[in-house]
Design an enzyme around this catalytic site. Sequence first.
Site, PDB file in Angstrom:
ATOM      1  N   LYS A  31       0.913  -1.209  -0.143  1.00 15.22           N
ATOM      2  CA  LYS A  31       0.064   0.004  -0.020  1.00 15.22           C
ATOM      3  C   LYS A  31       0.934   1.174  -0.084  1.00 15.22           C
ATOM      4  O   LYS A  31       0.813   2.136  -0.842  1.00 15.22           O
ATOM      5  CB  LYS A  31      -0.860   0.087   1.058  1.00 15.22           C
ATOM      6  N   ARG A 109      -9.282   0.716   9.106  1.00 14.98           N
ATOM      7  CA  ARG A 109      -8.952  -0.563   9.608  1.00 14.98           C
ATOM      8  C   ARG A 109     -10.007  -1.345  10.096  1.00 14.98           C
ATOM      9  O   ARG A 109     -10.303  -2.805  10.048  1.00 14.98           O
ATOM     10  CB  ARG A 109      -7.908  -0.783  10.565  1.00 14.98           C
ATOM     11  N   ARG A 149      11.257 -11.226   3.567  1.00 13.08           N
ATOM     12  CA  ARG A 149      12.284 -10.392   2.982  1.00 13.08           C
ATOM     13  C   ARG A 149      13.390 -10.276   3.655  1.00 13.08           C
ATOM     14  O   ARG A 149      13.778 -10.727   4.642  1.00 13.08           O
ATOM     15  CB  ARG A 149      11.285  -9.011   3.101  1.00 13.08           C
ATOM     16  N   ARG A 181      15.378 -10.633   7.186  1.00 17.08           N
ATOM     17  CA  ARG A 181      14.845  -9.649   7.799  1.00 17.08           C
ATOM     18  C   ARG A 181      13.197  -9.532   7.924  1.00 17.08           C
ATOM     19  O   ARG A 181      12.639  -8.784   7.328  1.00 17.08           O
ATOM     20  CB  ARG A 181      15.492  -8.249   7.532  1.00 17.08           C
ATOM     21  N   ARG A 192      -1.477  -9.353  13.086  1.00 15.24           N
ATOM     22  CA  ARG A 192      -1.898  -8.286  12.051  1.00 15.24           C
ATOM     23  C   ARG A 192      -2.774  -8.943  11.027  1.00 15.24           C
ATOM     24  O   ARG A 192      -3.635  -8.405  10.491  1.00 15.24           O
ATOM     25  CB  ARG A 192      -0.712  -7.663  11.400  1.00 15.24           C
TER      26      ARG A 192
END
Length: 236
Positions: A31, A109, A149, A181, A192
């Site tokens: 995003k 959210r 990542r 990482r 989340r």
Amino acid sequence: MRPSKPSIFMRKPSKIKPLVIIIVGPPGSGKGTQAKLLCKKFNLEYVGSGDTLRKRQKMGDFTGEKLIKVMGRGELAPSFVIVKILGDKLEQLKKRSKINGFVLDGWTRIIFEAILTDEALNWYEWDKNVKIILLNISRKESFNRLTKRRQCKKCGRLIPWLGEFKKLKKCDKCGGELIARPDDKMESIKMRLEEFKNQTIPALNYHKKQGRLIKINGEQSIEKVFKDILKALKCK
Ligand SMILES: [Zn+2]
């Protein structure tokens, strides 16, 4: 059905309606990246909840201090704080005589916030040219992007887990070694993703029922996703 427009901007300058883009999607859907590309392309203001909340934390008052504590524990800031901060930000933007528009990132959210954001845009008379873009990626893709990542040990470059980058063995800038990482700790990533499923999806369904949700396949390269967004904005 709404009539199709030739362009997202009206032609006569006196009739320009600021373009408001609400960008939504699961964690790791890119995003922020797409929001910034859109800002550059259309000369829009980036209004992200992350940046704005971090600024708010530094004000040193009761809410600032408490936000540091609450967000430090990985919990969401309460909706009334989110909506208040967004309202203040829109009030600031309203003072500007010339504004092409802005991109909202991270303010809706939960369904309650989506409804109040609609109300706020309506209040500030910026509700005529609102586009809601969903960067759609699967839960698995979301999880992989957040956990897989990598970062270059030598130059610090962050290598996202997507598209061509997945194949890299060494840093594409300096040839340094790449190390894992993760975006966050595993527990907070799971939290989340749960929040997205339980809270944000109902908010997306609310926009879908309004017929305003523009779905984009987010599981493509950054360039392709951006191209699809531009295409969708022009023909909507
Ligand atoms: Zn490097």
